[in-house]
Design a protein around this motif. Sequence first.
Motif, PDB file in Angstrom:
ATOM      1  N   MET A   1     -12.047   2.309  -4.515  1.00  0.00           N
ATOM      2  CA  MET A   1     -10.597   2.200  -4.636  1.00  0.00           C
ATOM      3  C   MET A   1      -9.919   2.284  -3.270  1.00  0.00           C
ATOM      4  N   MET A   2     -10.409   3.181  -2.420  1.00  0.00           N
ATOM      5  CA  MET A   2      -9.804   3.325  -1.082  1.00  0.00           C
ATOM      6  C   MET A   2      -9.979   2.047  -0.269  1.00  0.00           C
ATOM      7  N   LYS A   3     -11.124   1.387  -0.428  1.00  0.00           N
ATOM      8  CA  LYS A   3     -11.364   0.133   0.298  1.00  0.00           C
ATOM      9  C   LYS A   3     -10.345  -0.919  -0.132  1.00  0.00           C
ATOM     10  N   LYS A   4     -10.115  -1.038  -1.425  1.00  0.00           N
ATOM     11  CA  LYS A   4      -9.150  -2.013  -1.952  1.00  0.00           C
ATOM     12  C   LYS A   4      -7.745  -1.720  -1.431  1.00  0.00           C
ATOM     13  N   LEU A   5      -7.354  -0.432  -1.424  1.00  0.00           N
ATOM     14  CA  LEU A   5      -6.029  -0.055  -0.919  1.00  0.00           C
ATOM     15  C   LEU A   5      -5.904  -0.390   0.563  1.00  0.00           C
ATOM     16  N   TRP A   6      -6.977  -0.126   1.316  1.00  0.00           N
ATOM     17  CA  TRP A   6      -6.962  -0.425   2.753  1.00  0.00           C
ATOM     18  C   TRP A   6      -6.850  -1.944   2.965  1.00  0.00           C
ATOM     19  N   GLU A   7      -7.584  -2.728   2.177  1.00  0.00           N
ATOM     20  CA  GLU A   7      -7.509  -4.181   2.291  1.00  0.00           C
ATOM     21  C   GLU A   7      -6.101  -4.683   1.968  1.00  0.00           C
ATOM     22  N   LEU A   8      -5.487  -4.115   0.936  1.00  0.00           N
ATOM     23  CA  LEU A   8      -4.112  -4.489   0.593  1.00  0.00           C
ATOM     24  C   LEU A   8      -3.158  -4.177   1.747  1.00  0.00           C
ATOM     25  N   TYR A   9      -3.280  -2.968   2.294  1.00  0.00           N
ATOM     26  CA  TYR A   9      -2.387  -2.572   3.383  1.00  0.00           C
ATOM     27  C   TYR A   9      -2.563  -3.488   4.593  1.00  0.00           C
ATOM     28  N   VAL A  10      -3.799  -3.692   5.022  1.00  0.00           N
ATOM     29  CA  VAL A  10      -4.067  -4.497   6.222  1.00  0.00           C
ATOM     30  C   VAL A  10      -3.644  -5.954   6.003  1.00  0.00           C
ATOM     31  N   SER A  11      -3.955  -6.508   4.833  1.00  0.00           N
ATOM     32  CA  SER A  11      -3.578  -7.896   4.563  1.00  0.00           C
ATOM     33  C   SER A  11      -2.071  -8.088   4.625  1.00  0.00           C
ATOM     34  N   PHE A  12      -1.347  -7.211   3.954  1.00  0.00           N
ATOM     35  CA  PHE A  12       0.107  -7.369   3.948  1.00  0.00           C
ATOM     36  C   PHE A  12       0.739  -6.935   5.268  1.00  0.00           C
TER      37      PHE A  12
ATOM     38  N   ALA B   1       4.437  -8.816  -2.332  1.00  0.00           N
ATOM     39  CA  ALA B   1       3.444  -7.793  -1.972  1.00  0.00           C
ATOM     40  C   ALA B   1       3.319  -6.756  -3.079  1.00  0.00           C
ATOM     41  N   THR B   2       4.434  -6.315  -3.597  1.00  0.00           N
ATOM     42  CA  THR B   2       4.416  -5.311  -4.656  1.00  0.00           C
ATOM     43  C   THR B   2       3.683  -5.834  -5.889  1.00  0.00           C
TER      44      THR B   2
ATOM     45  N   PHE C   1       0.187  -4.353  -7.155  1.00  0.00           N
ATOM     46  CA  PHE C   1       0.130  -3.773  -8.497  1.00  0.00           C
ATOM     47  C   PHE C   1      -0.949  -4.449  -9.335  1.00  0.00           C
ATOM     48  N   GLN C   2      -1.037  -5.760  -9.219  1.00  0.00           N
ATOM     49  CA  GLN C   2      -2.035  -6.529  -9.963  1.00  0.00           C
ATOM     50  C   GLN C   2      -3.459  -6.097  -9.578  1.00  0.00           C
ATOM     51  N   GLN C   3      -3.649  -5.729  -8.320  1.00  0.00           N
ATOM     52  CA  GLN C   3      -4.988  -5.396  -7.834  1.00  0.00           C
ATOM     53  C   GLN C   3      -5.348  -3.925  -8.013  1.00  0.00           C
ATOM     54  N   ALA C   4      -4.375  -3.032  -7.878  1.00  0.00           N
ATOM     55  CA  ALA C   4      -4.711  -1.600  -7.886  1.00  0.00           C
ATOM     56  C   ALA C   4      -3.629  -0.735  -8.526  1.00  0.00           C
ATOM     57  N   GLY C   5      -2.876  -1.286  -9.447  1.00  0.00           N
ATOM     58  CA  GLY C   5      -1.884  -0.488 -10.164  1.00  0.00           C
ATOM     59  C   GLY C   5      -0.698  -0.095  -9.299  1.00  0.00           C
ATOM     60  N   VAL C   6      -0.016   0.961  -9.720  1.00  0.00           N
ATOM     61  CA  VAL C   6       1.200   1.408  -9.033  1.00  0.00           C
ATOM     62  C   VAL C   6       0.918   1.756  -7.566  1.00  0.00           C
ATOM     63  N   LEU C   7      -0.167   2.480  -7.324  1.00  0.00           N
ATOM     64  CA  LEU C   7      -0.505   2.842  -5.945  1.00  0.00           C
ATOM     65  C   LEU C   7      -0.775   1.593  -5.105  1.00  0.00           C
ATOM     66  N   GLY C   8      -1.433   0.596  -5.683  1.00  0.00           N
ATOM     67  CA  GLY C   8      -1.668  -0.657  -4.978  1.00  0.00           C
ATOM     68  C   GLY C   8      -0.366  -1.358  -4.628  1.00  0.00           C
ATOM     69  N   GLY C   9       0.588  -1.348  -5.553  1.00  0.00           N
ATOM     70  CA  GLY C   9       1.900  -1.933  -5.285  1.00  0.00           C
ATOM     71  C   GLY C   9       2.610  -1.232  -4.141  1.00  0.00           C
TER      72      GLY C   9
END
Length: 185
Positions: A1-12, A65-66, A70-78
Motif C-alpha cells: 500500500m505504501m508503494k502505491k501511495l508513493w507512486e501516486l504522490y510522485v506521479s502527480f 488527481a483526487t 481515490f480509484q487506486q487507493a481509496g480516500v488516502l490515495g485521493g
Amino acid sequence: MMKKLWELYVSFFKIGILTFGGGLAMLPMLKREVVDKYKWTTEEEMLDIYAIGQCTPGIIAVNTATYIGFQQAGVLGGIIATLGEVTPSIIIILLIASALKEYMDTPVLLHAFAGIRVVVCALMLDTVVMMARKGIKDKIGVFLFLAAFLLATFSPIPTALVIVLAAVFGVIYARFRSKKGGDRS
C-alpha cells in the motif's frame, strides 16, 4: 500500500511541476504517467475522468488527481495524489513570490513567460487533436464538436453549461439511435 501511495504522490508531483497553463496542458503528462507507465486507467477512461474533473467545481488537475488517487487507493490515495499535484505549485508560488517583485520587469523573465505561453498553446493544440480523434466518431460528433467550440468561443454562454448541454444532447441522441436500431452516421 505504501508503494502505491508513493507512486501516486510522485506521479502527480511530476504532473504538477510540469503543468504550465492549466488543465489541458496536463493531459500529455497525465497520459504518460497514468495510462502508459502505471496503467491505472485506459486512455478513454482518462479522458472521461478529465471531463468529469472539468465539469465539477474546482481545479481540473486537482479533481483529476483526487479521482484517480481515490480509484487506486481509496480516500488516502485521493488525498496523497492531490497533495502530489499541489505541492509543486505551492513551492513554485512561494519561490516566485519572493523574487518576482524585484525582477518582474526584466527582459529575460518576460521572454521566458512568452516562451512558456507558446509551448502551452502547442501542448493544448496537441491535446485537442488527440481528444478529437478519440471522441469524434460520426457526423453527429463533428456537429457537436463544432457547435460546442463555437458556443464556448463566441458566445457568452458559460463553458460549463456548454458541456452540460452537450452531455444532454449525447444522452438524447444515444437513446434515439438505440430506439431506431443502429448506427446512423
